[in-house]
Design an enzyme around this catalytic site. Structure first.
Site, mmCIF file in Angstrom:
data_model
loop_
_atom_site.group_PDB
_atom_site.id
_atom_site.type_symbol
_atom_site.label_atom_id
_atom_site.label_comp_id
_atom_site.label_asym_id
_atom_site.label_seq_id
_atom_site.Cartn_x
_atom_site.Cartn_y
_atom_site.Cartn_z
ATOM 1 N N GLY A 62 1.808 1.970 10.806
ATOM 2 C CA GLY A 62 2.797 3.042 10.699
ATOM 3 C C GLY A 62 3.463 3.432 12.010
ATOM 4 O O GLY A 62 4.156 4.439 12.074
ATOM 5 N N SER B 150 2.695 -2.409 10.603
ATOM 6 C CA SER B 150 4.122 -2.514 10.916
ATOM 7 C C SER B 150 4.693 -3.907 10.651
ATOM 8 O O SER B 150 5.610 -4.341 11.349
ATOM 9 C CB SER B 150 4.389 -2.077 12.359
ATOM 10 O OG SER B 150 4.027 -0.717 12.526
ATOM 11 N N HIS C 70 -9.982 0.856 4.391
ATOM 12 C CA HIS C 70 -8.714 1.021 5.104
ATOM 13 C C HIS C 70 -8.924 1.992 6.262
ATOM 14 O O HIS C 70 -9.674 2.953 6.153
ATOM 15 C CB HIS C 70 -7.630 1.539 4.145
ATOM 16 C CG HIS C 70 -6.264 1.520 4.762
ATOM 17 N ND1 HIS C 70 -5.840 2.499 5.635
ATOM 18 C CD2 HIS C 70 -5.253 0.627 4.669
ATOM 19 C CE1 HIS C 70 -4.608 2.202 6.032
ATOM 20 N NE2 HIS C 70 -4.231 1.067 5.468
ATOM 21 N N LYS D 3 0.007 4.293 -0.387
ATOM 22 C CA LYS D 3 -0.670 5.472 0.211
ATOM 23 C C LYS D 3 -0.353 6.723 -0.596
ATOM 24 O O LYS D 3 -0.399 6.688 -1.813
ATOM 25 C CB LYS D 3 -0.251 5.603 1.683
ATOM 26 C CG LYS D 3 -0.387 4.295 2.450
ATOM 27 C CD LYS D 3 -0.160 4.441 3.925
ATOM 28 C CE LYS D 3 -0.242 3.084 4.580
ATOM 29 N NZ LYS D 3 -0.315 3.128 6.024
ATOM 30 N N ASN E 42 0.856 -1.186 0.000
ATOM 31 C CA ASN E 42 0.000 0.000 0.000
ATOM 32 C C ASN E 42 0.895 1.240 0.000
ATOM 33 O O ASN E 42 1.479 1.580 1.022
ATOM 34 C CB ASN E 42 -0.895 -0.030 1.250
ATOM 35 C CG ASN E 42 -1.846 1.147 1.296
ATOM 36 O OD1 ASN E 42 -1.957 1.899 0.336
ATOM 37 N ND2 ASN E 42 -2.536 1.294 2.423
ATOM 38 N N GLU F 190 -6.030 -5.287 10.365
ATOM 39 C CA GLU F 190 -5.054 -4.230 10.606
ATOM 40 C C GLU F 190 -5.403 -3.456 11.882
ATOM 41 O O GLU F 190 -6.259 -2.558 11.847
ATOM 42 C CB GLU F 190 -5.057 -3.243 9.440
ATOM 43 C CG GLU F 190 -4.608 -3.843 8.132
ATOM 44 C CD GLU F 190 -3.976 -2.772 7.257
ATOM 45 O OE1 GLU F 190 -2.804 -2.906 6.936
ATOM 46 O OE2 GLU F 190 -4.654 -1.791 6.940
HETATM 47 P P1 PGA Z 1 2.327 -0.057 7.790
HETATM 48 O O1 PGA Z 1 0.944 0.214 7.001
HETATM 49 O O2 PGA Z 1 2.905 -1.322 7.247
HETATM 50 O O3 PGA Z 1 3.148 1.158 7.492
HETATM 51 O O4 PGA Z 1 1.973 -0.162 9.239
HETATM 52 C C1 PGA Z 1 0.049 -0.834 6.745
HETATM 53 C C2 PGA Z 1 -1.200 -0.291 6.084
HETATM 54 O O5 PGA Z 1 -1.613 0.829 6.354
HETATM 55 O O6 PGA Z 1 -1.831 -0.958 5.294
#
Ligand code: PGA
Length: 241
Positions: free
Chosen positions: A169, A202, A94, A10, A8, A163
């Site tokens: 993040g 993460s 999401h 983003k 992803n 998630e």
């Molecule tokens: P991350 O994001 O791996 O940076 O935690 C995952 C996501 O938002 O799908």
């Protein structure tokens, strides 16, 4: 069941140049493991058409879609447009869409109906906030998100990403036991064996091995770690086993 890994991007990877450099580095990982791991990328919406045309051997999905086919919704993305670009895959619900764009379980449900009506492949994201986890509400929240979003729908056509909002993040992750419990709960709730259930929040090349061994973890939805093609490539290799 084939393992799955989603990148992803983003609001990152904003230029074609970045994608070109990225794709050069990720290419060997993709070709080596394409038999055992399905890899999917979610670029920014405006890049979908160009990337899909330019890199026909790479699968690109839409990060979101509007809950109506056409309407007075300035700035939104219609499913007709996505399909017209040749994209047949979409992510719905999401937590960043829920958090910053006020998506609710009800609007997520509307989007799922629309996407299923248009024969799209779908990934639905669910997960609890930190307060909900601290108050031991995680499984209840997952139940209610899934019940409202999936009501009357054929869940076998939908892959799910678990998630935890607080893990996205942040560098924080649930314990192996917590992930196992959530994934088992989701598997029992959706009552089918076809949907793949991915862990997101993460995940990276350091924890992927341990997490990939948890029952009912069928792959990962990756944010930050996916921005580095070598880290993401290592995760693909780990899933390939
Ligand atoms: P991350 O994001 O791996 O940076 O935690 C995952 C996501 O938002 O799908």
């Amino acid at each position: 069941m084939k393992k799955l890994i989603w990148a992803n991007f983003k609001l990152n990877m904003s230029t074609r140049k970045e994608h070109e450099a990225y794709n050069e580095q990720i290419a060997s990982y993709l070709s080596t493991h394409s038999e055992s791991v399905e890899t999917v990328f979610f670029p920014q919406i405006a890049q979908l058409g160009i990337l899909h045309e330019q890199y026909s051997d790479i699968t690109y999905w839409a990060q979101t879609l509007a809950n109506k086919v056409s309407w007075a919704f300035t700035g939104e993305l219609s499913i007709t447009t996505i399909k017209d670009l040749g994209i047949n895959w979409v992510m719905i619900g999401h937590s960043e869409r829920r958090q910053y764009y006020w998506e609710t379980d009800e609007s997520v449900h509307e989007k799922l109906v629309l996407a299923l009506d248009h024969d799209m492949k779908i990934i639905l994201c669910v997960g609890e906030t930190l307060d909900q986890r601290k108050n031991w509400q995680t499984l209840d929240i997952l139940s209610s998100q899934l019940n409202i979003a999936l009501q009357w729908l054929d869940s076998s056509k939908i892959d799910i990403a678990y998630e935890p909002v607080w893990a996205i993040g942040t560098g924080l992750t649930p314990t192996v036991q917590d992930i196992a419990e959530a994934h088992l709960h989701i598997r029992n709730m959706i009552k089918n064996t076809e949907s793949r259930i991915l862990y997101g929040g993460s995940s990276n090349d350091t924890n992927a091995q341990e997490f990939s061994e948890i029952p009912h973890v069928n792959g990962f939805l990756v944010g930050w770690a996916a921005l580095d093609p070598n880290k993401f490539g290592k995760m693909i290799t780990i899933l390939a086993g």
